[in-house]
Write a protein that holds these residues in place. Structure first.
Motif, PDB file in Angstrom:
ATOM      1  N   GLN A  39      32.095   9.455 -36.200  1.00 14.37           N
ATOM      2  CA  GLN A  39      30.655   9.285 -36.715  1.00 14.37           C
ATOM      3  C   GLN A  39      30.283  10.913 -36.417  1.00 14.37           C
ATOM      4  OE1 GLN A  39      28.910   6.301 -33.962  1.00 14.37           O
ATOM      5  NE2 GLN A  39      27.907   5.495 -35.276  1.00 14.37           N
TER       6      GLN A  39
ATOM      7  N   ASP B 226      18.933   8.356 -38.063  1.00 13.22           N
ATOM      8  CA  ASP B 226      19.095   6.661 -37.623  1.00 13.22           C
ATOM      9  C   ASP B 226      18.965   6.036 -38.737  1.00 13.22           C
ATOM     10  OD1 ASP B 226      17.901   6.439 -35.204  1.00 13.22           O
ATOM     11  OD2 ASP B 226      15.337   7.211 -35.606  1.00 13.22           O
ATOM     12  N   LYS B 227      19.187   6.857 -40.095  1.00 11.62           N
ATOM     13  CA  LYS B 227      19.179   6.457 -41.859  1.00 11.62           C
ATOM     14  C   LYS B 227      20.876   6.710 -41.951  1.00 11.62           C
ATOM     15  CE  LYS B 227      18.817   7.575 -46.466  1.00 11.62           C
ATOM     16  NZ  LYS B 227      18.099   8.035 -47.598  1.00 11.62           N
TER      17      LYS B 227
ATOM     18  N   LYS C 270      22.458   5.956 -39.409  1.00  8.36           N
ATOM     19  CA  LYS C 270      23.098   4.965 -38.563  1.00  8.36           C
ATOM     20  C   LYS C 270      23.955   5.324 -37.027  1.00  8.36           C
ATOM     21  CE  LYS C 270      23.757   0.820 -41.705  1.00  8.36           C
ATOM     22  NZ  LYS C 270      23.359   1.903 -42.528  1.00  8.36           N
TER      23      LYS C 270
ATOM     24  N   PRO D 216      24.759   6.936 -33.126  1.00  9.71           N
ATOM     25  CA  PRO D 216      23.951   5.791 -31.602  1.00  9.71           C
ATOM     26  C   PRO D 216      23.613   6.966 -31.306  1.00  9.71           C
ATOM     27  CG  PRO D 216      26.181   6.630 -32.079  1.00  9.71           C
ATOM     28  CD  PRO D 216      25.818   7.227 -33.459  1.00  9.71           C
TER      29      PRO D 216
END
Length: 528
Positions: free
Chosen positions: A181, A223-224, A226, A228
């Motif tokens: 990520q 946040d968009k 995703k 963590p």
């Protein structure tokens, strides 16, 4: 009369610019004005260079903090002379609290070079490095790499901050999914930056972050994507170096926009590997941050600037006809004239209004008998908001430095702590929370798995944050709460442009005179 005889007369008596105070902004302005061909006189009432940006011995730092936290005595009124304005010292520090747990430190006082405005580092690709190179002031200062960058969780755990793709995959504290990520996000940001630069080349639209997202809060964009909470915290507080809790919504005092967050990520990543001997993104000047104003003072002296220390200015002279600035009167009684005057923020002039609602910054300096980690001499630790206690509103930054940087005797380590705050109570609470998490007061404390460094000495204090201002007299800003000097340099260059709108802020130089530099594998020598 005997008192004034100890002050030598200054000749000549007229200058294009008089600068009072040898802090970093004043020293940069003096060097820039000298490079532009102006005649400059640079004065300081202190016996050392750097003012509130200096690095001092243990004893001198204690004296400086205490003397600059007292309510000063004003100069006697000059009612018989309406052409003068009194210059009086303004205390910039308050709530000074100095504690010593080891009397032997006093014997080594002169082996310490303690920064008044710490913690400070330079990013290898930031404005301060570029200005040092452009002005040739880099000839007078050397650096070393900061060994590591950590983020603290408040439970005594320090996690590495990965600064590159290879560092992400070497990290042992992150899950495989988290590594993917983080790398994907770095790749997205890099793709966007490359697309923006390649204006004449067709680019993949998927690599470009939309204007709507660029104007949105950075935390909303993450946040968009995703990301963590752990990854968001690393990016926001340990790479983008945000102060305030970005998850606080509208109550957050300073929300970072996505476009600004991307710029900060770009600065961090472009700093990694810029110089051969700096493996990470951050460097620190050998002998302390006080070397930076001295470097610009030396550059100014080469260009003809005249320096006089231990020379207080007691009043500002006004033109009798129009009330405009004319010159200054020294404690010796001598009067000097100049076209312009720059003063550091530790002074007030009787006719000027003192700033109201001054922002605050809590600073702490700690000396210990050991490092946080046995093999790490220098490191940066970031405590994100709410990581140490529930109502912690802002990030707390801690910088550990050792004797390899010539700031402490062998076997001793210096820690700088800072946090922005609304008041002294809040600021001291944050400082103490970091101290409690990092150090112990007794060397025989063995309850924890890893023995904490023992606290030997500490100085906690609150500093006023005052912005620069332009008027009949130009007032420079105090040290800010940032980790680097970018905002401070931006403010300083704007002050210079107000003074001399037709002159370049340091013309380009060949920067070939570097024969006095010492190069080895451990030192970072800036080279254009």
């Amino acid at each position: 009369m005997a008192e004034t005889e100890s002050y030598p007369p200054i000749d000549p008596t007229n200058f294009d610019l008089i600068v009072v105070g040898t802090g970093l902004p004043e020293s940069i302005i003096a060097a820039a004005a000298s490079a532009a061909g102006k005649t400059v006189l640079h004065l300081d009432h202190n016996p050392f260079y750097g003012s509130h940006y200096s690095s001092l011995t243990l004893q001198d730092l204690t004296s400086f903090l205490r003397s600059h936290s007292e309510i000063p005595k004003t100069n006697p009124p000059q009612s018989d002379d309406t052409e003068t304005l009194d210059v009086n010292p303004r205390p910039l520090y308050s709530d000074v609290e100095i504690s010593s747990y080891d009397d032997s430190l006093e014997e080594h006082s002169r082996k310490f070079n303690l920064d008044l405005a710490g913690p400070r580092v330079l990013f290898c690709a930031d404005s301060a490095v570029n200005l040092l190179l452009k002005s040739s002031a880099n000839q007078y200062v050397e650096f070393k790499n900061i060994d590591a960058n950590y983020i603290g969780d408040g439970n005594g755990n320090l996690m590495n901050v990965p600064d590159s793709k290879s560092a992400v995959f070497k990290d042992k504290t992150m899950k495989y999914s988290e590594k993917n990520q983080l790398n994907s996000f770095f790749k997205l940001v890099q793709g966007h930056l490359e697309a923006v630069k390649s204006v004449d080349v067709a680019v993949d639209d998927e690599k470009i972050i939309s204007d709507e997202d660029l104007e949105s809060p950075f935390v909303v964009f993450m946040d968009k994507m995703k990301l963590p909470p752990k990854i968001k915290s690393i990016i926001l507080y340990a790479i983008a170096m945000v102060d305030y809790d970005q998850d606080a919504g509208e109550s957050c005092k300073d929300i970072l926009k996505t476009k600004d967050g991307i710029d900060r990520l770009a600065l961090y990543h472009s700093s990694v590997g810029r110089f051969p001997n700096a493996l990470g993104a951050l460097i620190y000047p050998i002998y302390g941050q006080g070397e930076l104003p001295q470097a610009f003072c030396r550059r100014a002296a080469v260009k003809g600037c005249l320096y006089v220390l231990r020379m207080p200015v007691i009043s500002v002279l006004l033109n009798k006809d129009n009330g405009n600035y004319k010159g200054v009167k020294l404690v010796s009684g001598q009067e000097l004239t100049s076209d312009k005057l720059v003063m550091d923020p530790s002074f007030t002039i009787t006719s000027s209004n003192s700033p109201s609602n001054v922002s605050k910054l809590a600073r702490g300096i700690c000396i210990t008998n050991s490092a946080l980690k046995p093999d790490i001499s220098s490191c940066l630790v970031i405590y994100p908001p709410r990581s140490l206690y529930p109502d912690q509103a802002t990030s707390i930054r801690v910088l550990q430095l050792g004797s390899s940087l010539a700031v402490s005797p062998s076997g001793k380590f210096v820690f700088y702590i800072s946090v922005v705050c609304d008041n002294a109570i809040e600021g001291k609470k944050s400082l103490q929370a970091a101290i409690d998490d990092l150090f112990s007061l007794h060397s025989d404390e063995t309850e924890s798995k890893e023995l904490k460094p023992t606290l030997l000495w500490s100085a906690l204090y609150i500093q006023d944050l005052i912005e620069g201002s332009v008027g009949p007299v130009v007032m420079t800003p105090t040290p800010d709460g940032n980790l680097n000097y970018n905002d401070l340099l931006d403010a300083t260059s704007k002050l210079f442009k107000k003074l001399y709108p037709d002159d370049e802020f340091f013309p380009e130089t060949s920067n070939t005179d570097s024969s006095d530099k010492i190069e080895d594998d451990s030192e970072v020598v800036l080279d254009s």
